[in-house]
Write an enzyme that holds these catalytic residues in place. Sequence first.
Site, PDB file in Angstrom:
ATOM      1  N   HIS A  80     -55.876 -26.747  81.590  1.00 61.34           N
ATOM      2  CA  HIS A  80     -54.894 -27.294  82.539  1.00 61.34           C
ATOM      3  C   HIS A  80     -54.942 -26.598  83.894  1.00 61.34           C
ATOM      4  O   HIS A  80     -53.949 -26.547  84.606  1.00 61.34           O
ATOM      5  CB  HIS A  80     -53.482 -27.150  81.991  1.00 61.34           C
ATOM      6  CG  HIS A  80     -53.206 -27.885  80.716  1.00 61.34           C
ATOM      7  ND1 HIS A  80     -53.749 -27.521  79.510  1.00 61.34           N
ATOM      8  CD2 HIS A  80     -52.425 -28.959  80.462  1.00 61.34           C
ATOM      9  CE1 HIS A  80     -53.304 -28.339  78.560  1.00 61.34           C
ATOM     10  NE2 HIS A  80     -52.506 -29.221  79.109  1.00 61.34           N
ATOM     11  N   GLU A 116     -54.204 -36.901  76.432  1.00 59.59           N
ATOM     12  CA  GLU A 116     -54.731 -35.754  75.677  1.00 59.59           C
ATOM     13  C   GLU A 116     -55.036 -36.114  74.223  1.00 59.59           C
ATOM     14  O   GLU A 116     -55.745 -35.359  73.540  1.00 59.59           O
ATOM     15  CB  GLU A 116     -53.714 -34.600  75.681  1.00 59.59           C
ATOM     16  CG  GLU A 116     -53.541 -33.925  77.029  1.00 59.59           C
ATOM     17  CD  GLU A 116     -52.434 -32.867  77.029  1.00 59.59           C
ATOM     18  OE1 GLU A 116     -52.363 -32.107  77.993  1.00 59.59           O
ATOM     19  OE2 GLU A 116     -51.615 -32.818  76.065  1.00 59.59           O
ATOM     20  N   HIS A 127     -46.847 -38.536  76.349  1.00 60.35           N
ATOM     21  CA  HIS A 127     -45.986 -37.867  77.332  1.00 60.35           C
ATOM     22  C   HIS A 127     -46.509 -38.095  78.739  1.00 60.35           C
ATOM     23  O   HIS A 127     -47.696 -38.308  78.964  1.00 60.35           O
ATOM     24  CB  HIS A 127     -45.806 -36.373  77.058  1.00 60.35           C
ATOM     25  CG  HIS A 127     -47.010 -35.475  77.116  1.00 60.35           C
ATOM     26  ND1 HIS A 127     -48.105 -35.613  76.300  1.00 60.35           N
ATOM     27  CD2 HIS A 127     -47.262 -34.368  77.866  1.00 60.35           C
ATOM     28  CE1 HIS A 127     -48.979 -34.640  76.543  1.00 60.35           C
ATOM     29  NE2 HIS A 127     -48.498 -33.880  77.504  1.00 60.35           N
TER      30      HIS A 127
HETATM   31  C1  DHB Z   1     -45.842 -30.160  78.577  1.00 53.24           C
HETATM   32  C2  DHB Z   1     -46.801 -30.793  77.763  1.00 53.24           C
HETATM   33  C3  DHB Z   1     -48.153 -30.474  77.902  1.00 53.24           C
HETATM   34  O1  DHB Z   1     -49.132 -31.067  77.183  1.00 53.24           O
HETATM   35  C4  DHB Z   1     -48.544 -29.511  78.810  1.00 53.24           C
HETATM   36  O2  DHB Z   1     -49.854 -29.175  78.862  1.00 53.24           O
HETATM   37  C5  DHB Z   1     -47.605 -28.906  79.644  1.00 53.24           C
HETATM   38  C6  DHB Z   1     -46.259 -29.235  79.516  1.00 53.24           C
HETATM   39  C7  DHB Z   1     -44.400 -30.460  78.416  1.00 53.24           C
HETATM   40  O3  DHB Z   1     -44.044 -31.430  77.739  1.00 53.24           O
HETATM   41  O4  DHB Z   1     -43.575 -29.706  78.945  1.00 53.24           O
HETATM   42 FE    FE Z   2     -51.130 -30.476  77.948  1.00 53.31          FE
END
Ligand code: DHB
Ligand code: FE
Length: 284
Positions: free
Chosen positions: A59, A239, A192
């Site tokens: 990331h 992802e 998400h």
């Molecule tokens: C969140 C989810 C993720 O996959 C990530 O890499 C960073 C944050 C989250 O939901 O806060």
């Molecule tokens: Fe992530």
Amino acid sequence: MADIIGCVGTSHIPAIGGAIHKGLQQEPYWKPFFDGYVPVHQWLEQNRPDVVVLFYNDHGLNFFLDKMPTFAVGAATQYSNADEGWGIPTLAPLRGEPDLSWQIISTLIEKEFDVVTCQEMLVDHACTLPLKLLWPEGACPVTVVPVCINTVQFPLPKASRVYALGRAVGEAIAVWDSSKKVAVIASGGLSHQLDGERAGFINKAFDLQFMESLVSNPEWATQFSIHTLVEKSGTQGVELLMWLAMRAALTAGDGAGVRKVHSNYHIPISNTATGLLALEKVMA
Ligand code: DHB
Ligand code: FE
């Protein structure tokens, strides 16, 4: 020849690291999430893998937007974690398995996946948290081969290409000249979206269908374009490509298929739908 025992897919939200650090596992917010891992701990205790091949997306810790490999494989003896700015504690370095790394790299190049090889590599929460969730007590007992798939900067690799990569990784593990037991882990998802107009987007129906497909019809998600996957699962939900690579790795080598060990789905942690799926390879 090495033995692939099975796979585990899990979400990797940074807040999980904070909860582990603060010991919040039994709090009402966290309990349904952490309880999901108990049957998987039992399965790991019974089967005791020596090595983990871990598909995840960096990331911005090791690769930033200026240099973003589509596929990269770690080939180090040790992988350090570092401060990512999420406020989660930095975890101890992971031990590598360079012999398997080079087996995977050689097999992938032979099969025309021209991967980036990383003899030095920082690993972020997506690599460290699954290991901490699966082996919460003490030092991590497995060595690791990290395999990065870009889901951060477009253009992203197609689902069908990721599936083919995962299968080739599985073929590399199957021909690795070692008596060690290997498990495959996928880190990411499920649905998400962290920003933009659809921030907080979660698609439970799609997530559950995707998890089910990994048991009975592993190529199901390869029908979708990246844009369709983003539409269905969110910009970060894409992802889930890691889970596809993981499942494809289990289609290589000997074996008749998979048996579901355990699954858990819990909404939400942070802004994310969390999934956990453990599959065991059936050798008959
Ligand atoms: C969140 C989810 C993720 O996959 C990530 O890499 C960073 C944050 C989250 O939901 O806060
Ligand atoms: Fe992530």
